[in-house]
Design an enzyme around this catalytic site. Structure first.
Site, mmCIF file in Angstrom:
data_model
loop_
_atom_site.group_PDB
_atom_site.id
_atom_site.type_symbol
_atom_site.label_atom_id
_atom_site.label_comp_id
_atom_site.label_asym_id
_atom_site.label_seq_id
_atom_site.Cartn_x
_atom_site.Cartn_y
_atom_site.Cartn_z
ATOM 1 N N SER A 57 152.037 8.156 55.248
ATOM 2 C CA SER A 57 153.064 7.381 55.946
ATOM 3 C C SER A 57 154.429 7.418 55.278
ATOM 4 O O SER A 57 155.428 7.080 55.901
ATOM 5 C CB SER A 57 152.615 5.925 56.096
ATOM 6 O OG SER A 57 152.609 5.262 54.842
ATOM 7 N N LYS A 117 155.928 0.835 51.598
ATOM 8 C CA LYS A 117 156.834 1.181 52.688
ATOM 9 C C LYS A 117 158.260 1.036 52.174
ATOM 10 O O LYS A 117 158.509 0.590 51.065
ATOM 11 C CB LYS A 117 156.634 0.266 53.907
ATOM 12 C CG LYS A 117 155.217 0.206 54.468
ATOM 13 C CD LYS A 117 154.819 1.469 55.177
ATOM 14 C CE LYS A 117 153.400 1.336 55.761
ATOM 15 N NZ LYS A 117 152.920 2.621 56.321
#
Length: 299
Positions: A57, A117
């Site tokens: 990701s 993230k």
């Protein structure tokens, strides 16, 4: 009989001294081990800790198999920043919000798994995505084409057929340079318009709305969202392969908007990286599997 009592007495003292010396040695060793454990706990609690990247990701900057170090002090301390699940204060001490563009480690709001993230929106910011373009406070974030990212395929890194092209043993993705208003710049991947995706629960089952139809979310097109106080809006750099704040918080799925209290640390540098081909019982594969060019890479 010509026996020297002094010699006999000295011999007796020597024999009794050995067990005492052994006990003292073991005691010193245990004290050393306790001190070492204490130093490691202090370091991991207040200075930095180590994390691994389990998914794609955050490509191209971070890859599956990267082991990174994250600084603990930038966002303060609470129970979520303590190692090994140790108890701690629920309210954050010396609390500070991330800066836009920071790569943050945090606990998933539901299952408390460590996630990584990029912080995109802070309290009061309005975040939206239109045709894959990030919109921050009503203004498109600067986004420039940056050629292609050629990612080596390996045991832990596949090639997404909906966004990548296989060339020899490389997976080629379209790459863009995104620059925030602060000047912070980083690379992102974009598969193009992937369309709406069905929302799934923690068991992988389709979630349906009141009308009985599957709930769909289009990560390339999201309505404007105002980040609440004490929250952080996060996104993965691999924009079409990241379950982030564009998706609701579901165990093993999206993370929703992150509460500041869930922050663990700020990612700093890649300490080690492996392509996933190593085997524990074959020590030489630990080195043949290493991605030497990634070790020491800043984040």
């Amino acid at each position: 009989m010509n026996e020297n009592p002094a010699i006999r007495e000295n011999a007796t003292d020597t024999n009794t001294a050995k067990p005492e010396e052994e006990e003292e040695s073991w005691g010193s060793f245990l004290v050393f081990c306790l001190k070492l454990v204490l130093v490691v706990l202090i370091f991991r609690t207040f200075v930095a800790s180590f994390f691994t990247i389990p998914s794609e990701s955050m490509m191209p900057g971070l890859r599956t198999g990267d082991y990174l170090i994250a600084a603990k002090w930038p966002y303060g301390y609470n129970e979520n920043s303590l190692p090994l699940g140790l108890p701690g204060p629920s309210e954050r001490i010396l609390a500070s919000l991330p800066e836009r563009g920071d790569v943050v480690i945090f606990k998933h709001p539901v299952d408390r798994t460590d996630y990584v993230k990029r912080a995109i929106g802070l309290p009061g910011d309005t975040i939206a995505v239109q045709d894959g373009q990030l919109i921050l406070n009503g203004e498109p974030v600067k986004r420039e084409e940056a050629g292609y990212a050629d990612i080596p395929m390996s045991a832990n890194t596949a090639c997404r057929s909906d966004g990548g092209t296989v060339i020899d043993n490389l997976c080629r993705y379209r790459q863009f340079r995104e620059t925030l208003p602060s000047g912070k710049s980083y690379m992102t991947l974009d598969f193009g318009n992937v369309g709406a995706r069905p929302l799934r629960d923690a068991d992988g089952n389709l979630m349906v709305g009141a009308d009985g139809q599957p709930i769909l979310i289009d990560p390339d097109n999201t309505a404007p969202f105002v980040v609440p106080a004490g929250k952080v809006f996060v996104m993965g750099d691999n924009r079409d392969n990241s379950l982030d704040s564009r998706f609701p918080a579901i165990s093993g799925q999206g993370v929703g908007v992150i509460d500041q209290e869930l922050l663990v640390g700020r990612a700093g540098v890649v300490l080690w990286s492996t392509d996933g081909s190593a085997e524990w019982l074959l020590p030489w594969t630990w080195f043949t599997a290493a991605r030497w060019d990634r070790i020491g890479e800043g984040i």
